[in-house]
Design a protein around this motif. Structure first.
Motif, PDB file in Angstrom:
ATOM      1  N   LEU A 114       0.831  -1.214   0.000  1.00  0.00           N
ATOM      2  CA  LEU A 114       0.000   0.000   0.000  1.00  0.00           C
ATOM      3  C   LEU A 114       0.863   1.261   0.000  1.00  0.00           C
ATOM      4  O   LEU A 114       0.496   2.280  -0.598  1.00  0.00           O
ATOM      5  N   LEU A 115       2.020   1.184   0.655  1.00  0.00           N
ATOM      6  CA  LEU A 115       2.945   2.319   0.681  1.00  0.00           C
ATOM      7  C   LEU A 115       3.409   2.638  -0.750  1.00  0.00           C
ATOM      8  O   LEU A 115       3.425   3.784  -1.183  1.00  0.00           O
ATOM      9  N   PHE A 116       3.748   1.575  -1.512  1.00  0.00           N
ATOM     10  CA  PHE A 116       4.175   1.767  -2.904  1.00  0.00           C
ATOM     11  C   PHE A 116       3.045   2.360  -3.753  1.00  0.00           C
ATOM     12  O   PHE A 116       3.276   3.173  -4.637  1.00  0.00           O
ATOM     13  N   TYR A 143       2.878   5.936  -3.183  1.00  0.00           N
ATOM     14  CA  TYR A 143       3.964   6.629  -3.888  1.00  0.00           C
ATOM     15  C   TYR A 143       3.735   6.653  -5.403  1.00  0.00           C
ATOM     16  O   TYR A 143       4.576   7.123  -6.150  1.00  0.00           O
ATOM     17  N   GLY A 144       2.615   6.095  -5.846  1.00  0.00           N
ATOM     18  CA  GLY A 144       2.264   6.182  -7.259  1.00  0.00           C
ATOM     19  C   GLY A 144       2.771   5.050  -8.123  1.00  0.00           C
ATOM     20  O   GLY A 144       2.754   5.146  -9.347  1.00  0.00           O
ATOM     21  N   MET A 145       3.229   3.964  -7.508  1.00  0.00           N
ATOM     22  CA  MET A 145       3.726   2.848  -8.326  1.00  0.00           C
ATOM     23  C   MET A 145       2.560   2.070  -8.934  1.00  0.00           C
ATOM     24  O   MET A 145       1.486   2.000  -8.352  1.00  0.00           O
ATOM     25  N   ASP A 146       2.801   1.456 -10.083  1.00  0.00           N
ATOM     26  CA  ASP A 146       1.786   0.681 -10.791  1.00  0.00           C
ATOM     27  C   ASP A 146       1.349  -0.524  -9.951  1.00  0.00           C
ATOM     28  O   ASP A 146       2.161  -1.360  -9.567  1.00  0.00           O
ATOM     29  N   VAL A 147       0.042  -0.606  -9.677  1.00  0.00           N
ATOM     30  CA  VAL A 147      -0.532  -1.678  -8.839  1.00  0.00           C
ATOM     31  C   VAL A 147      -0.183  -3.056  -9.406  1.00  0.00           C
ATOM     32  O   VAL A 147       0.156  -3.977  -8.668  1.00  0.00           O
TER      33      VAL A 147
END
Length: 333
Positions: free
Chosen positions: A313-315, A318-322
């Motif tokens: 969830l932290l990633f 930060y806007g990372m691709d799910v």
């Protein structure tokens, strides 16, 4: 012996079973049966390759003859043997068996005591699921709730769990009636004097659990195991107001409890080895894979589950691709 000698002396025909075809359907029919088998295999084990390979091998034997079938089997087996799936299944097989060997408990020569009656406190989602798992393995269950309305709701949940098995063809109506007859409802502690194991499955509230365990100590026989299904609360805290800390243990089931195979047996520094051996035995009898873990925050499963979900969830934050995160988790295993 006479028969073998008759074959040897050519008085009786030597029928090589490999070449017998009298039990085979005509090719068209056989292909329909195999098509149905493939659909079933995909439904039951969507991600596994080897059930389909087995069907391919059988088809080769029917279409091209037994020797061709055997060659295909040998080659297919050899390639499957070195696949990741094979290594993983071997790992799971031996890991599951390793869970029953617990240093300081199973190596002391202790025999599991006979558990003949189980009481469950709380008929909610977890309590009714645990009760279902118990009656499916023929343990008589005493289900306690605080009032008539909650008790009836708990028994209805057990009925629904069993009816779902009947609908799927895993259980006959007769077996359903027999299983249901093993459940007795209770609103007080009067019948707890004949119970060998109690599993508390009420809401995650420390004060409520402490009160329950103080009551259980009063009403249950001195040999009775006092277990809690808590998923996060410190067991020492739950048993703080009792003198029975050697028989207090965690029996953490996973939802839905009658389906999920894992059972966490949580020990404190006071839990006796005998209690661990007893619960390992019950776990096996109700067809669970029991793992013995220590009494720490979230025990084993949640202790692993919380950090990895938090990281994921932290990633995301930060806007990372799910999908990238999901692939990384899947690849890791």
């Amino acid at each position: 012996r006479r028969w073998a000698l008759d074959i040897c002396e050519l008085r009786k025909p030597w029928i090589k079973s490999l070449y017998k075809t009298d039990r085979l359907e005509p090719l068209g029919e056989a292909r329909e049966i195999l098509k149905f088998a493939r659909a079933q295999a995909r439904k039951q084990a969507a991600n596994l390759e080897h059930p389909l390979v087995c069907i391919d091998v059988i088809e080769e034997g029917i279409v091209s003859g037994p020797r061709a079938g055997l060659w295909k089997e040998a080659n297919a087996f050899q390639s499957l043997l070195f696949s990741d799936t094979c290594k993983s299944l071997l790992h799971v097989f031996f890991s599951q068996r390793a869970t029953s060997k617990v240093p300081g408990a199973t190596d002391l020569g202790l025999m599991p005591r006979k558990i003949t009656k189980v009481a469950i406190l709380g008929g909610g989602l977890m309590g009714s699921g645990i009760a279902t798992a118990m009656i499916l393995s023929n343990y008589p269950v005493l289900l306690k709730e605080v009032n008539e309305k909650f008790l009836n709701a708990g028994i209805d949940r057990i009925k629904a769990n069993l009816q779902s098995r009947v609908r799927k063809g895993k259980m006959t109506e007769e077996r359903y009636e027999k299983a249901l007859s093993l459940v007795t409802g209770a609103l007080g502690y009067e019948k707890f004097k004949e119970v060998d194991l109690v599993i508390e499955a009420v809401i995650e509230n420390v004060k409520l659990k402490q009160q329950i365990f103080a009551d259980l100590e009063k009403y249950c026989p001195s040999h009775c195991i006092l277990a809690t299904n808590t998923s996060t609360i410190d067991l020492n805290l739950i048993g703080e107001k009792t003198k029975s800390q050697d028989r207090i243990v965690g029996a953490h089931f996973f939802s839905p409890a009658h389906v999920m195979p894992l059972l966490e047996i949580v020990c404190t520094q006071h839990t006796s080895a005998q209690v661990v051996v007893d619960l390992l035995d019950v776990g096996k009898r109700i067809k669970k894979t029991p793992i013995v873990v220590g009494n720490c925050t979230g025990f084993a499963v949640n202790r692993m589950f919380f950090p990895y979900t938090q990281s994921a969830l932290l990633f995301v934050d930060y806007g990372m691709d799910v999908y990238k995160i999901d692939r990384a988790c899947t690849k890791f295993g």
